[in-house]
Design a protein around this motif. Structure first.
Motif, mmCIF file in Angstrom:
data_model
loop_
_atom_site.group_PDB
_atom_site.id
_atom_site.type_symbol
_atom_site.label_atom_id
_atom_site.label_comp_id
_atom_site.label_asym_id
_atom_site.label_seq_id
_atom_site.Cartn_x
_atom_site.Cartn_y
_atom_site.Cartn_z
ATOM 1 N N TRP A 7 0.833 -1.189 0.000
ATOM 2 C CA TRP A 7 0.000 0.000 0.000
ATOM 3 C C TRP A 7 0.877 1.251 0.000
ATOM 4 O O TRP A 7 1.968 1.245 0.575
ATOM 5 N N SER A 31 -4.366 1.667 1.610
ATOM 6 C CA SER A 31 -4.643 1.458 0.186
ATOM 7 C C SER A 31 -5.282 2.693 -0.439
ATOM 8 O O SER A 31 -5.107 2.962 -1.613
ATOM 9 N N VAL B 299 -4.586 -7.388 1.942
ATOM 10 C CA VAL B 299 -3.731 -6.343 1.364
ATOM 11 C C VAL B 299 -4.033 -6.205 -0.133
ATOM 12 O O VAL B 299 -4.225 -5.104 -0.656
ATOM 13 N N GLU B 300 -4.107 -7.360 -0.795
ATOM 14 C CA GLU B 300 -4.310 -7.333 -2.249
ATOM 15 C C GLU B 300 -5.723 -6.876 -2.618
ATOM 16 O O GLU B 300 -5.897 -6.100 -3.557
ATOM 17 N N ALA B 302 -7.731 -4.891 -0.936
ATOM 18 C CA ALA B 302 -7.892 -3.452 -0.696
ATOM 19 C C ALA B 302 -7.263 -2.649 -1.832
ATOM 20 O O ALA B 302 -7.816 -1.653 -2.308
ATOM 21 N N MET B 303 -6.105 -3.116 -2.280
ATOM 22 C CA MET B 303 -5.407 -2.398 -3.355
ATOM 23 C C MET B 303 -6.180 -2.545 -4.671
ATOM 24 O O MET B 303 -6.312 -1.584 -5.442
ATOM 25 N N PHE B 305 -9.352 -2.951 -5.014
ATOM 26 C CA PHE B 305 -10.539 -2.102 -4.894
ATOM 27 C C PHE B 305 -10.189 -0.653 -5.226
ATOM 28 O O PHE B 305 -10.889 0.018 -6.006
#
Lengths: 96, 315
Positions: A7, A31, B299-300, B302-303, B305
Motif C-alpha cells: 500500500w 490502500s 492487502v491485495e 484493498a489495493m 478495490f
C-alpha cells in the motif's frame, strides 16, 4: 517470500484542537485516503490527540533540498531590520 | 577526490552531532550511520510487533473485563509502536516489506525477552512491570537520539508506555497481596522474568560491538551495563515493596558505590536465545509469518478495490 503489492505511504497531519493548525505527526501505509484517515485515527489519536486529520500521499510532497539550506535561508540572516529589536526606541515611549 | 569530499562531509556531520543538532531524513549521513539506524530501528519495530504475542496469549483469559480492556489497549499500543518505528526506518530508505521479510527469514533479530513463554496470569504483571520497565529505561534516552524521526517516535512511545508499566505493577500488587497461591504465582513470574529482563539491555559493555560508535553518533546515550544498573537500582525496592524476593542471592545494597550489586548473568542462555534456541523463538516467528500469509489477500483486495475505483474515476 513473494512480494505483495504494498500500500502507498501517506503523511498524517493532526489538528489537536480548534484554533491550532494541523501539524505533521508521522506516516502510515493505506490502500486509499479513506483507509489512511481510519488508520490515522487508530494510530495517532488514541488518547484524544486530535479533532481533525489530514492525509497526503507522501509522493505528492515536494521538499527543499537540505544542501541548498545556505542559499535558501542565508538571505534572511542579513536582514536584521526585519525584527523590531533592530530599532532604538527613546526612553519614556511606551505602547510601541 | 571523492574520498576527500566524504571526509569533509563526515566531519561536518560529526560536528552537527556534537552540537546536538538533529539529523533529518534528507540530510547527508555516513552509510554506516544509516545502516546502524535501519538495523536498530527495524529490530525495535520487530520487538514491538512480536511483543504482542506473549500478551495476546492472555487476552481471552483475562480474569475480568477491566483487566481485559486494559490488556487489549496495551497490545493495541504495541501495534502502534511497531508502526511508528517501521515508518521511521522507512525515512532512511529501508524497504518496509523487506525488513519484515528479514524478520520472517530469521535474518533480523528482535528483543530476546519475547522468546520466553507467558505461562500464568501473573506473567502479564511481570511483563508489564519488568519488561516494559526495562524497555522504558532503554527508550527514555532514545528520545534524545540524534536521528529526528527515531527520537520523535520514541517520545510518543514513552508517553504511551508509562501506563503499560503501571498496569503490570498493579497486577503484581494485587497478586502479591492476595491468597498464598496468588503470591506464589507472582513470585514464580518474577523468578522467571527477572534474569531475562536484565538481559534485555544486551551484552555487557565488554562484549557489545556497536556501543562505542553508537555513542559517538549519539544514537545511544548510555552503555548497556549503565542502563542495566539503573534498572536494578529502581526495581529492587519495588520488589521489596511487593513483599516478594529478588531471585538473586547476590543482590545487596553497596554502600560505597551507592547502588545495588547483583550476581553474574548467564550469558550462555542469552546467546542461545538470541541465536534462535529460546523456548519460543520458532513459535513467535511462525506466528508472524502466518499473519502475513493469511493477511495477504486483504492487502491485495484493498489495493485492487482502490485501483478499480481510480480507473472508474479517470474513465
Amino acid at each position: 517470500m513473494e512480494k505483495s503489492k504494498e500500500w502507498p505511504l501517506w503523511e498524517v497531519f493532526i489538528r489537536s484542537k480548534q484554533g491550532l493548525n494541523h501539524k505533521h505527526v508521522g506516516s502510515l501505509r493505506a490502500s486509499d485516503a479513506t483507509m489512511a484517515i481510519d488508520n490515522a485515527r487508530d494510530v495517532y489519536t488514541r488518547r484524544s490527540e486530535g479533532i481533525s486529520i489530514w492525509v497526503v500521499p507522501s509522493n505528492n510532497i515536494t521538499a527543499s533540498d537540505p544542501s541548498d539550506e545556505d542559499s535558501l535561508f542565508e538571505p534572511a540572516n542579513s536582514k536584521v531590520y526585519r525584527h523590531p529589536t533592530f530599532y532604538d526606541v527613546p526612553d519614556g515611549i511606551s505602547h510601541m | 577526490m571523492m574520498e576527500i569530499d566524504n571526509k569533509e562531509l563526515e566531519n561536518k556531520f560529526q560536528q552537527k552531532i556534537d552540537r546536538d543538532i538533529k539529523i533529518e531524513p534528507n540530510d547527508w549521513m555516513p552509510d554506516a550511520y544509516r545502516t546502524t539506524l535501519i538495523r536498530q530501528i527495524s529490530q525495535h519495530a520487530h520487538s514491538e510487533v512480536v511483543g504482542m504475542l506473549p500478551e495476546g496469549n492472555w487476552i481471552t483469559r483475562a480474569p475480568n473485563l477491566r483487566r481485559k480492556a486494559v490488556l487489549l489497549a496495551k497490545v493495541q499500543d504495541e501495534a502502534g509502536h511497531g508502526l511508528y518505528l517501521y515508518s521511521a526506518a522507512e525515512t532512511l530508505g529501508a524497504d518496509r516489506e523487506q525488513t519484515i521479510d528479514d524478520l520472517h527469514s530469521g535474518k533480523a533479530k528482535y528483543s530476546s525477552i519475547f522468546n520466553y513463554p507467558t505461562l500464568t496470569w501473573a506473567d502479564m504483571g511481570a511483563v508489564g512491570w519488568l519488561v516494559d520497565g526495562a524497555a522504558i529505561m532503554n527508550q527514555v534516552p532514545l528520545c534524545r537520539c540524534s536521528y529526528g524521526p527515531y527520537a520523535r517516535a520514541m517520545i510518543r512511545v514513552c508517553k504511551e508506555e508509562s501506563f503499560h508499566q503501571r498496569q503490570g505493577f498493579e497486577i503484581m500488587t494485587k497478586l502479591a497481596g492476595g491468597a498464598i497461591e496468588q503470591k506464589e504465582m507472582a513470585q514464580d513470574a518474577l523468578n522467571r522474568f527477572w534474569w531475562p529482563a536484565l538481559m534485555m539491555f544486551g551484552p555487557s559493555d565488554a562484549d557489545s560491538s556497536h556501543t562505542e560508535q553508537s555513542m559517538k553518533w549519539k544514537i545511544k546515550r548510555h552503555t548497556n551495563d549503565e542502563l542495566r544498573q539503573m534498572f536494578v537500582d529502581v526495581t529492587v525496592p519495588q520488589i521489596e515493596t511487593l513483599g516478594l524476593t529478588v531471585p538473586d542471592p547476590d543482590v545487596k545494597w553497596n554502600e560505597v558505590k551507592g547502588r545495588y550489586d547483583y550476581g553474574p548473568i548467564d550469558w550462555d542462555e542469552f546467546w542461545q536465545v538470541v541465536g534462535g534456541n529460546g523456548p519460543c523463538n520458532k513459535e513467535r516467528v511462525d506466528a508472524r509469518r502466518k499473519a502475513k500469509e493469511d493477511g495477504k489477500w486483504v492487502v491485495e483486495a484493498a489495493m485492487a478495490f482502490t485501483n478499480k475505483r481510480n480507473s472508474k474515476k479517470s474513465a
